[in-house]
Every structure is written in C-alpha cells, then in structure tokens.
Write a protein that holds these residues in place. Structure first.
Motif, PDB file in Angstrom:
ATOM      1  N   ALA A 198     -51.952 -34.058-108.394  1.00  0.00           N
ATOM      2  CA  ALA A 198     -52.527 -34.244-107.059  1.00  0.00           C
ATOM      3  C   ALA A 198     -53.419 -33.061-106.679  1.00  0.00           C
ATOM      4  CB  ALA A 198     -51.421 -34.424-106.023  1.00  0.00           C
ATOM      5  N   ILE A 199     -53.025 -31.858-107.082  1.00  0.00           N
ATOM      6  CA  ILE A 199     -53.882 -30.689-106.857  1.00  0.00           C
ATOM      7  C   ILE A 199     -55.162 -30.824-107.671  1.00  0.00           C
ATOM      8  CG2 ILE A 199     -54.073 -28.191-107.248  1.00  0.00           C
ATOM      9  CD1 ILE A 199     -51.056 -28.012-106.579  1.00  0.00           C
ATOM     10  N   GLY A 201     -56.535 -33.562-108.563  1.00  0.00           N
ATOM     11  CA  GLY A 201     -57.320 -34.627-107.948  1.00  0.00           C
ATOM     12  C   GLY A 201     -57.769 -34.326-106.531  1.00  0.00           C
ATOM     13  N   ARG A 202     -57.483 -33.110-106.051  1.00  0.00           N
ATOM     14  CA  ARG A 202     -57.885 -32.647-104.718  1.00  0.00           C
ATOM     15  C   ARG A 202     -57.316 -33.519-103.604  1.00  0.00           C
ATOM     16  NH1 ARG A 202     -64.191 -30.681-105.774  1.00  0.00           N
ATOM     17  NH2 ARG A 202     -63.657 -29.287-107.514  1.00  0.00           N
ATOM     18  N   VAL A 203     -56.120 -34.065-103.867  1.00  0.00           N
ATOM     19  CA  VAL A 203     -55.406 -34.818-102.841  1.00  0.00           C
ATOM     20  C   VAL A 203     -54.623 -33.863-101.950  1.00  0.00           C
ATOM     21  CG1 VAL A 203     -53.613 -36.564-102.456  1.00  0.00           C
ATOM     22  CG2 VAL A 203     -55.278 -36.860-104.301  1.00  0.00           C
ATOM     23  N   LEU A 204     -54.159 -32.752-102.525  1.00  0.00           N
ATOM     24  CA  LEU A 204     -53.469 -31.707-101.769  1.00  0.00           C
ATOM     25  C   LEU A 204     -53.715 -30.372-102.445  1.00  0.00           C
ATOM     26  CD1 LEU A 204     -50.783 -31.045-103.657  1.00  0.00           C
ATOM     27  CD2 LEU A 204     -49.851 -33.033-102.504  1.00  0.00           C
ATOM     28  N   THR A 205     -53.225 -29.313-101.798  1.00  0.00           N
ATOM     29  CA  THR A 205     -53.286 -27.973-102.381  1.00  0.00           C
ATOM     30  C   THR A 205     -51.871 -27.397-102.389  1.00  0.00           C
ATOM     31  OG1 THR A 205     -53.607 -26.827-100.266  1.00  0.00           O
ATOM     32  CG2 THR A 205     -55.601 -27.616-101.434  1.00  0.00           C
ATOM     33  N   GLU A 206     -51.676 -26.365-103.168  1.00  0.00           N
ATOM     34  CA  GLU A 206     -50.359 -25.719-103.189  1.00  0.00           C
ATOM     35  C   GLU A 206     -49.982 -25.241-101.796  1.00  0.00           C
ATOM     36  OE1 GLU A 206     -46.816 -24.434-104.323  1.00  0.00           O
ATOM     37  OE2 GLU A 206     -48.147 -25.303-105.821  1.00  0.00           O
ATOM     38  N   ASP A 207     -50.954 -24.738-101.041  1.00  0.00           N
ATOM     39  CA  ASP A 207     -50.667 -24.217 -99.697  1.00  0.00           C
ATOM     40  C   ASP A 207     -50.315 -25.306 -98.697  1.00  0.00           C
ATOM     41  OD1 ASP A 207     -51.092 -21.647-100.552  1.00  0.00           O
ATOM     42  OD2 ASP A 207     -53.197 -21.583 -99.920  1.00  0.00           O
ATOM     43  N   SER A 208     -50.678 -26.555 -99.020  1.00  0.00           N
ATOM     44  CA  SER A 208     -50.377 -27.637 -98.078  1.00  0.00           C
ATOM     45  C   SER A 208     -48.950 -28.159 -98.227  1.00  0.00           C
ATOM     46  CB  SER A 208     -51.364 -28.799 -98.264  1.00  0.00           C
ATOM     47  OG  SER A 208     -51.173 -29.442 -99.511  1.00  0.00           O
ATOM     48  N   VAL A 263     -48.827 -38.520-101.136  1.00  0.00           N
ATOM     49  CA  VAL A 263     -49.531 -38.717-102.408  1.00  0.00           C
ATOM     50  C   VAL A 263     -49.384 -40.143-102.908  1.00  0.00           C
ATOM     51  CG1 VAL A 263     -49.686 -38.018-104.848  1.00  0.00           C
ATOM     52  CG2 VAL A 263     -49.346 -36.297-103.057  1.00  0.00           C
ATOM     53  N   TYR A 264     -48.147 -40.597-103.077  1.00  0.00           N
ATOM     54  CA  TYR A 264     -47.933 -41.909-103.690  1.00  0.00           C
ATOM     55  C   TYR A 264     -48.495 -43.047-102.852  1.00  0.00           C
ATOM     56  CZ  TYR A 264     -44.670 -39.080-106.418  1.00  0.00           C
ATOM     57  OH  TYR A 264     -44.109 -38.105-107.200  1.00  0.00           O
TER      58      TYR A 264
END
Length: 340
Positions: A198-199, A201-208, A263-264
């Motif tokens: 997901a990171i 794929g730029r769906v989220l970041t570790e900081d999010s 994500v899912y």
C-alpha cells in the motif's frame, strides 16, 4: 537392516520436539493408506506434493491485494504463501514444533483462492446466491487436495495438514500447534506485506498508520515482523498452545482493522471490483448453461453425479489465474473482427 532416513528423522523428532508437537510417527494418517517413504516423513511428503501440484504454481498469477500486472514488486498469492511459510518455520523451530508440518500447511493454505483475491471470492459468492452453495477459499483449498488435483485422485495428504489448511482463518480452531502457528503467521504476513504494498502504491504512508498500534508493533515492516515473531515465541515458550501477548494481539488486531477500513476497501485498490464481479458472474452463468464446455474432468464429475453443476463451475473458475479469467472472458464475450 539398518534404519531408514525417515525412521531416523522420526526418532530425532521424538528427541528434539516438545511433547505437544505433532510427531510424524503419530500422524492420524491419510484417507488412503500408503507405504511410508524411506527418506521423507509423512509431512515432508505432503509438503512436496503441494509444492509440485498445479494449483500451487497457479498462485504466482493470482492477485493478493493489488493487481500484479500493474507492478512487478507487488505481492501475489504465491509470494504471500512463501512469506507465511518462512514466518511459520521460524516460529516452529524456536518453539520446537514440527517444521515440516508447519511448512506443508503454509504452502497449501491458500491454493484454493480465486483469481483477483478476495474480490474474486466475493464475486463467486454473489453468483452463487440462491443456489444453496457458498464458496470459501479455505474449504476450496482442502477440496483441491482431496478431490480435484491429480485428475480427481487428490493428493492424499495427512489429516493434520488438511486440518491446518481448513482452519487457518481468524475464527477457526486448528487441532495442532503447527496449525495455530500458521493461523497467526498468515495474519502477520498479510498485514505487514499489504502495508508495504500500500505504501508502494501510494495508498498510505508509514506516518499515516495509527501511532497507538505502531508504538507497540514497530514503525517499519521489518520491526513489526521482528517484534510480532519474538512476541509469539516468548508468549508460547513451555506452554501447551501458541499465544500472542495481550498487548501485541490488541495492536495487531487494531492495525488489521485499520487495513480493512483504509486499504482493502480503498477505491484505488478496489477500483476494478465492479468489473471483476461482472466478469466472474458472466463466466459462471455461461458455464452453468454450457457446462459441456468445461474441462473433461469437470464434465465427468457432473455427469457421474459426484458434483453438482454449480460446484463444478466454481471449481473451474476458482482455479483460473487472473489473466486466464480475463482471456476466457474476452474469448466468450468480446467480439473480434473477422478476416480471411
């Protein structure tokens, strides 16, 4: 005559493994009795049979979460399976459980998955509405090794391997400690590698990611894997079951729910869901009307009365890879130009 390699292996298991581990020599056995192998234990044979079967090879072209054709580094169902196996073996060795049984369960636990991951599973269930049948990938995994592989003969795996495959889901209750190891390893693997994908794929970041959970589990995929594995080993040492500490279990479950919520079900990840559902439904309905066009073994199972038509069609569709499902759909429903 001296001992065979297998007999020495079984003897070593009795000396090394903890009392509540699953010893090869005490397996509940197979549905069809076989002569023991002179080199491999029963669980080693099961591992090899799964590794060499067609269903296992097809997983390399089946979606995990992100559609694989859009990037070479996203996990597929096969790479997920290998990660589960490695996590499981690490835990099993540390806890002095049967590594071979653990690995066999891991390699087989997802071979019944549909094309397009859980989207395909959902689509098949929608297509089955009103028929009295449902589709569950873990039951299909067992069906493959009991009935469908080897042209209807199945792989004739041991009871313990099939139990672990059937009971790797969240609410299930595996009968062996090795099955429990894979139940936990599956979640550890998919939560963390799905975050990684997901990171990417730029769906989220570790900081999010919610700090309430990552402060407990760790602030990178590597740290979370390391901490979760160490926690299970520490929480389960010299105990008769495989546990997580309450704090780690709470944080992992919270992060899992976060992934489901963000994500899912994310439109970026699931943007193709409607198309997938439509394609699976049309394939299902077409082959229910024209089941004579199914592969020979599927047709024979219907004609013999062993398998209802709806189940045989599901068997066929569930066995497809992503690309084969698309190409079959195009062949049947997309018009092509004609030329001499």
């Amino acid at each position: 005559m001296g001992q065979t390699v297998r007999e020495r292996t079984e003897q070593l298991e009795e000396q090394i493994l903890r009392p509540c581990a699953s010893l090869s020599s005490r397996s509940r056995g197979r549905d069809r009795q076989e002569e023991p192998d002179d080199i491999r234990s029963c669980y080693q044979r099961d591992r090899d049979r799964i590794l060499h079967c067609k269903s296992f090879r097809r997983m390399k072209h089946k979606t995990q979460v992100f559609l694989a054709p859009f990037g070479d580094h996203y996990r597929t169902r096969l790479t997920h399976t290998l990660e589960v196996a490695q996590i499981g073996r690490t835990i099993a060795r540390a806890l002095r459980l049967n590594e071979d049984l653990t690995e066999a369960i891991a390699l087989g636990h997802d071979i019944g998955h549909t094309p397009f991951g859980h989207s395909g599973e959902k689509a098949l269930n929608l297509a089955l509405e009103g028929t009295g049948y449902t589709f569950r990938h873990y039951e299909q995994s067992v069906r493959l090794v009991e009935v469908l592989e080897k042209e209807g003969r199945g792989l004739n795996l041991t009871w313990e391997v099939r139990d672990g495959m059937r009971n790797h889901g969240t609410a299930a209750h595996p009968a062996t400690l090795e099955g429990r190891v894979i139940q936990l390893s599956d979640k550890i693997a998919y939560i963390n590698h799905d975050i990684d994908d997901a990171i990417r794929g730029r769906v989220l970041t570790e900081d999010s990611l919610p700090r309430a959970y990552t402060d407990v589990l760790g602030h990178s995929v590597h740290d979370r894997l390391n901490n979760l594995i160490h926690d299970i080993i520490a929480a389960s040492a010299d105990r008769d079951w495989v546990y997580q500490s309450p704090e780690m279990g709470w944080a992992m479950q919270g992060l899992r729910q976060y992934m489901f919520d963000n994500v899912y079900t994310n439109p970026v990840v699931k943007g193709e869901d409607e198309k997938i559902c439509g394609m699976i439904r049309q394939l299902y309905e077409y082959f229910c009307r024209h089941y004579e066009l199914l592969p020979r073994e599927n047709v024979e199972m219907i004609m013999s009365g062993r398998t209802p038509k709806e189940v045989a069609v599901c068997d066929y569709i569930a066995g497809m890879t992503d690309q084969y499902a698309i190409s079959r759909y195009e062949e049947l429903f997309v018009p092509r130009s004609w030329s001499h």
